[in-house]
Write a protein that holds these residues in place. Structure first.
Motif, PDB file in Angstrom:
ATOM      1  N   VAL A 166       0.897  -1.534  -0.094  1.00 62.34           N
ATOM      2  CA  VAL A 166      -0.382   0.004  -0.247  1.00 62.34           C
ATOM      3  C   VAL A 166       0.584   1.155  -0.076  1.00 62.34           C
ATOM      4  CG1 VAL A 166      -2.019   1.705   0.904  1.00 62.34           C
ATOM      5  CG2 VAL A 166      -1.884  -1.247   1.426  1.00 62.34           C
ATOM      6  N   TYR A 167       1.714   1.439   1.255  1.00 62.91           N
ATOM      7  CA  TYR A 167       2.584   2.425   0.839  1.00 62.91           C
ATOM      8  C   TYR A 167       3.261   2.680  -0.363  1.00 62.91           C
ATOM      9  CZ  TYR A 167       7.773   0.504   1.103  1.00 62.91           C
ATOM     10  OH  TYR A 167       8.602  -0.430   0.748  1.00 62.91           O
ATOM     11  N   ARG A 168       3.345   1.838  -1.280  1.00 64.59           N
ATOM     12  CA  ARG A 168       4.755   2.070  -2.506  1.00 64.59           C
ATOM     13  C   ARG A 168       3.197   2.971  -3.378  1.00 64.59           C
ATOM     14  NH1 ARG A 168       7.878  -3.110  -3.679  1.00 64.59           N
ATOM     15  NH2 ARG A 168       8.811  -2.037  -2.255  1.00 64.59           N
ATOM     16  N   ALA A 169       2.265   1.942  -3.303  1.00 66.53           N
ATOM     17  CA  ALA A 169       1.092   2.569  -4.247  1.00 66.53           C
ATOM     18  C   ALA A 169       0.365   3.719  -3.897  1.00 66.53           C
ATOM     19  CB  ALA A 169      -0.109   1.716  -4.311  1.00 66.53           C
ATOM     20  N   ILE A 170       0.813   4.173  -2.841  1.00 72.27           N
ATOM     21  CA  ILE A 170       0.717   6.146  -2.429  1.00 72.27           C
ATOM     22  C   ILE A 170       1.522   6.251  -3.269  1.00 72.27           C
ATOM     23  CG2 ILE A 170       0.679   7.573  -0.292  1.00 72.27           C
ATOM     24  CD1 ILE A 170      -0.856   5.382   0.837  1.00 72.27           C
TER      25      ILE A 170
ATOM     26  N   CYS B 101       0.426   5.513   6.209  1.00 76.21           N
ATOM     27  CA  CYS B 101      -0.654   3.960   6.047  1.00 76.21           C
ATOM     28  C   CYS B 101      -0.237   3.497   7.881  1.00 76.21           C
ATOM     29  CB  CYS B 101       0.891   2.881   5.766  1.00 76.21           C
ATOM     30  SG  CYS B 101       0.123   2.680   3.590  1.00 76.21           S
ATOM     31  N   TYR B 102       0.908   4.399   8.759  1.00 77.45           N
ATOM     32  CA  TYR B 102       0.826   3.342  10.256  1.00 77.45           C
ATOM     33  C   TYR B 102      -0.721   4.206  11.046  1.00 77.45           C
ATOM     34  CZ  TYR B 102       2.949   3.783  14.872  1.00 77.45           C
ATOM     35  OH  TYR B 102       3.352   3.855  16.203  1.00 77.45           O
TER      36      TYR B 102
ATOM     37  N   THR C  51       0.641  -2.617   8.176  1.00 75.41           N
ATOM     38  CA  THR C  51       1.902  -2.284   7.581  1.00 75.41           C
ATOM     39  C   THR C  51       2.292  -2.021   6.472  1.00 75.41           C
ATOM     40  OG1 THR C  51       2.093  -4.258   7.521  1.00 75.41           O
ATOM     41  CG2 THR C  51       1.340  -3.731  10.263  1.00 75.41           C
ATOM     42  N   ASP C  52       3.529  -1.579   6.654  1.00 74.65           N
ATOM     43  CA  ASP C  52       4.658  -1.987   4.987  1.00 74.65           C
ATOM     44  C   ASP C  52       4.409  -3.308   3.910  1.00 74.65           C
ATOM     45  OD1 ASP C  52       5.557  -0.244   6.360  1.00 74.65           O
ATOM     46  OD2 ASP C  52       7.339  -0.619   6.660  1.00 74.65           O
ATOM     47  N   SER C  53       3.878  -4.830   5.018  1.00 78.31           N
ATOM     48  CA  SER C  53       3.802  -6.041   4.054  1.00 78.31           C
ATOM     49  C   SER C  53       2.560  -6.003   3.604  1.00 78.31           C
ATOM     50  CB  SER C  53       4.436  -6.665   4.808  1.00 78.31           C
ATOM     51  OG  SER C  53       2.987  -6.905   5.855  1.00 78.31           O
ATOM     52  N   ASP C  54       1.649  -5.026   4.524  1.00 79.64           N
ATOM     53  CA  ASP C  54       0.261  -5.294   3.606  1.00 79.64           C
ATOM     54  C   ASP C  54      -0.332  -4.402   2.323  1.00 79.64           C
ATOM     55  OD1 ASP C  54      -1.103  -5.993   5.934  1.00 79.64           O
ATOM     56  OD2 ASP C  54      -1.326  -3.519   6.713  1.00 79.64           O
ATOM     57  N   THR C  55      -0.849  -5.219   1.590  1.00 77.82           N
ATOM     58  CA  THR C  55      -1.051  -4.764  -0.444  1.00 77.82           C
ATOM     59  C   THR C  55      -2.144  -4.346  -0.266  1.00 77.82           C
ATOM     60  OG1 THR C  55      -1.312  -7.558  -0.828  1.00 77.82           O
ATOM     61  CG2 THR C  55       0.840  -6.451  -0.641  1.00 77.82           C
ATOM     62  N   THR C  56      -1.964  -3.830  -2.125  1.00 86.06           N
ATOM     63  CA  THR C  56      -3.710  -3.387  -2.543  1.00 86.06           C
ATOM     64  C   THR C  56      -4.662  -3.699  -1.860  1.00 86.06           C
ATOM     65  OG1 THR C  56      -2.966  -3.007  -4.752  1.00 86.06           O
ATOM     66  CG2 THR C  56      -2.269  -1.134  -3.224  1.00 86.06           C
ATOM     67  N   PHE C  57      -4.378  -5.649  -3.194  1.00 89.56           N
ATOM     68  CA  PHE C  57      -5.163  -5.679  -3.175  1.00 89.56           C
ATOM     69  C   PHE C  57      -6.170  -6.391  -2.161  1.00 89.56           C
ATOM     70  CE2 PHE C  57      -1.747  -8.214  -3.815  1.00 89.56           C
ATOM     71  CZ  PHE C  57      -1.994  -9.267  -3.132  1.00 89.56           C
ATOM     72  N   GLU C  58      -5.275  -6.838  -1.038  1.00 92.45           N
ATOM     73  CA  GLU C  58      -6.085  -7.384  -0.072  1.00 92.45           C
ATOM     74  C   GLU C  58      -6.666  -6.964   1.620  1.00 92.45           C
ATOM     75  OE1 GLU C  58      -2.987  -9.360   1.867  1.00 92.45           O
ATOM     76  OE2 GLU C  58      -1.978  -7.379   3.075  1.00 92.45           O
TER      77      GLU C  58
ATOM     78  N   PRO D 117     -12.476  -2.882   2.233  1.00 89.66           N
ATOM     79  CA  PRO D 117     -13.308  -2.145   2.101  1.00 89.66           C
ATOM     80  C   PRO D 117     -13.357  -0.358   3.653  1.00 89.66           C
ATOM     81  CG  PRO D 117     -14.977  -3.071   1.638  1.00 89.66           C
ATOM     82  CD  PRO D 117     -14.086  -3.859   1.573  1.00 89.66           C
ATOM     83  N   ILE D 118     -13.170  -1.084   4.764  1.00 87.80           N
ATOM     84  CA  ILE D 118     -13.594  -0.346   5.885  1.00 87.80           C
ATOM     85  C   ILE D 118     -11.837  -0.001   5.848  1.00 87.80           C
ATOM     86  CG2 ILE D 118     -13.564  -0.386   8.361  1.00 87.80           C
ATOM     87  CD1 ILE D 118     -15.733  -2.210   8.176  1.00 87.80           C
ATOM     88  N   ARG D 119     -10.978  -0.574   5.716  1.00 84.13           N
ATOM     89  CA  ARG D 119      -9.566  -0.170   5.901  1.00 84.13           C
ATOM     90  C   ARG D 119      -9.189   0.914   4.646  1.00 84.13           C
ATOM     91  NH1 ARG D 119      -5.329  -5.541   5.998  1.00 84.13           N
ATOM     92  NH2 ARG D 119      -4.098  -4.476   7.494  1.00 84.13           N
ATOM     93  N   TYR D 120      -9.856   0.281   3.896  1.00 82.93           N
ATOM     94  CA  TYR D 120      -9.235   1.724   2.560  1.00 82.93           C
ATOM     95  C   TYR D 120     -10.274   2.975   2.990  1.00 82.93           C
ATOM     96  CZ  TYR D 120      -6.966  -0.294  -1.596  1.00 82.93           C
ATOM     97  OH  TYR D 120      -6.794  -0.747  -2.690  1.00 82.93           O
TER      98      TYR D 120
END
Length: 576
Positions: free
Chosen positions: A182-186, A202-203, A208-215, A218-221
């Motif tokens: 996610v952080y890289r996508a931002i 993200c923090y 976390t640094d390991s969380d990815t955009t596809f997983e 909607p609430i976390r987005y």
């Protein structure tokens, strides 16, 4: 925003160029002098205000500096603006030309890694006057940067402006289009966001640094979008919280215009009064190391090349000594032939004799010259033995000279590692030129003799003055000229390092001062990262410089040895 607030309306009093890719403007604004540093250095490009600037200007002003003084000297700053969120600052300046007509010029400061540049533009004509780095089409087919060419802005990146309103759905779809953390996508989707700022967003959303955009759900987005909005609401309202980040060992790790809470307990985050203050603190050490690396590259490469050759020479000399020592057998053969001379006859090509040196008394075959008499054959073997012994003596002397040369060059490399003032480079360069290790043609362009740099000075915790030489020139000056005969002299045992002097008080040196001086000796040596480093110490009168010895090379006697483990946190206070 910070530069605009401080500088707009200010008058340019001075412009200096201490480096080929760096400028310093002194601007008088609101009854204060502000120093604006602009660097197009490929490793550390930046623009910010500085409180101190100790770099010396070259004896001859560079052409670009003379051009800037002509066009901008005495000018007034009209605006300081960023090109969207791109790494480009445009400074509009109004100044009189040679006909006393007010004209507007623009200084384009482009902070883009190896493509960084500082470009002076005629604003009315949009024509480049000149730049600190000229870029012909042969270098870049996309954007030519040469005098009298039209000024073209850097190519825009296909990214979204984070200050423009964006719906949750578009925010989510823009990030989801990139299947990555996610952080890289931002920071690859939105303009002007660094990796650490993206991690901070993200923090704040508990990602976390390991969380990815596809997983992400909607609430976390939604949480992520809220964090994103909070950050850029602060940016839009210019509500900045400058800070600087330290690693556990005290070295500077990062800085930011917004407060960073993403770092864990291995780092320490401290607020600063301005972004410029944080940037100056962050870059001052990095810039020095980069400049030092650039300026010592030729010296280091020259010394390392010589050192590699001399080490190869040392190995060859050692091999020759081993071969010569193997010729000791010729003495034994001569003795064996002498004891059995009655069995020898002229014309014999070889003889078999009992080897009395062999515990098993085996026979040995000895080759002879049929053209020599028995006594001449014996003398021939003794001559081979004498020649081998002479060669061993000669090679042993050469071996010692080679080892001394290696020790000297290792000391020079260590001196380069310990430079903390660029003027010390001149000391080392001049020393190498005098010793024939460095070409004067490839050395300094300065014609006048450089001023010798000073050794470091420390104060022990109980008040004793301790001097530490950081190169061979300083070591000789310190040991042979500055110190008194009864002062205490220290040096790491058989390890390249600095000469250290403790100035005596009331004819004595305390145990505390001795220990701290030994720490300094070990720390400023090749054994900095070792433990239980042996440090020899003696009165300076016991230290002698042999005739013809290289700079920094001495001999000493009547010494004692102390073992210490270097620890930066235990070093005494440095005065200068």
């Amino acid at each position: 925003a910070e530069l605009s607030e401080k500088l707009v309306g200010g008058k340019i009093d001075k412009i200096n160029q201490a480096e080929k890719d760096e400028l310093l403007f002194v601007i008088r604004s609101n009854q204060q002098n502000h120093r604006l540093l602009i660097s197009a250095n490929s490793a550390n490009p930046r623009i910010h205000l500085v409180r101190e600037y100790k770099k010396e200007n070259p004896l001859q002003a560079p052409m670009f500096l003379m051009l800037l003084r002509k066009h901008l000297g005495g000018g007034r700053i009209l605006s300081v603006a960023q090109n969207g969120f791109d790494r480009q600052i445009l400074i509009d300046i109004e100044a009189y030309d040679e006909l006393r007509t007010l004209r507007q010029k623009t200084l384009s400061v482009e902070i883009m890694g190896k493509h960084s540049n500082i470009i002076l533009i005629d604003k009315a004509e949009n024509i480049i006057i000149d730049s600190i780095k000229r870029v012909p089409l042969s270098v870049s087919s996309i954007r030519e940067v040469l005098p009298q060419r039209p000024f073209i802005r850097p190519p825009a990146q296909d990214k979204l402006n984070p200050l423009e309103p964006i719906t949750l759905e578009r925010f989510r779809s823009a990030l989801k289009a990139k299947s990555q953390p996610v952080y890289r996508a931002i920071y690859t989707t939105f303009d002007g966001i660094s990796p650490v700022s993206a991690k901070q967003i993200c923090y704040m959303a508990n990602l976390t640094d390991s969380d990815t955009t596809f997983e992400l759900s909607p609430i976390r987005y939604e949480r992520l979008k809220n964090s994103f909005d909070r950050i850029f609401e602060l940016v839009a309202s210019k509500d900045f919280s400058p800070c600087i980040v330290y690693e556990k060992n005290g070295s500077v790790a990062d800085f930011s215009a917004v407060m960073l809470t993403v770092y864990d307990e291995t780092h320490r985050v401290q607020p600063r009064g301005s972004v410029s203050e944080a940037a100056e603190e962050f870059y001052i050490g990095k810039d020095f190391k980069e400049r030092l690396s650039q300026r010592t590259y030729g010296l280091r490469k020259s010394v390392q090349t010589k050192l590699d050759r001399i080490r190869a020479k040392l190995r060859k000399q050692a091999e020759e000594i081993n071969e010569a020592q193997a010729l000791d057998k010729y003495s034994q053969i001569g003795e064996l032939l002498t004891a059995n001379i009655y069995q020898l006859k002229q014309g014999m090509k070889s003889v078999e004799l009992i080897d009395y040196n062999d515990p098993e008394m085996r026979t040995v075959t000895i080759e002879l010259s049929e053209h020599l008499s028995p006594s001449q054959n014996i003398q021939a073997y003794y001559k081979r033995y004498a020649k081998a012994k002479s060669r061993i003596r000669e090679l042993t002397g050469q071996l010692q000279q080679t080892q001394d040369e290696i020790e000297y060059l290792e000391n020079v490399l260590l001196s380069i590692d310990h430079i903390d003032n660029l003027s010390e480079i001149d000391d080392i360069r001049e020393e190498l030129i005098r010793g024939g290790y460095y070409s004067a043609a490839s050395g300094s362009r300065q014609k006048k003799k450089p001023t010798l740099s000073e050794p470091m000075e420390f104060l022990s915790s109980d008040g004793y003055t301790i001097w530490v030489g950081k190169n061979n020139v300083q070591n000789d000056q310190l040991t042979l000229k500055r110190s008194a005969p009864t002062d205490l002299w220290l040096h790491t045992k058989h390890i390249p390092g600095s000469h250290v002097i403790v100035q005596k008080k009331d004819r004595r040196v305390s145990d505390t001062a001795l220990y701290e001086a030994a720490l300094l000796s070990a720390y400023y040596s090749k054994a900095r990262t070792s433990s239980q480093v042996p440090v020899d110490y003696t009165e300076r009168k016991n230290v002698k410089k042999p005739s013809g010895a290289r700079p920094g090379m001495v001999i000493y006697d009547s010494y004692k040895t102390l073992y210490v483990t270097p620890d930066e946190n235990k070093l005494p206070q440095r005065i200068k």
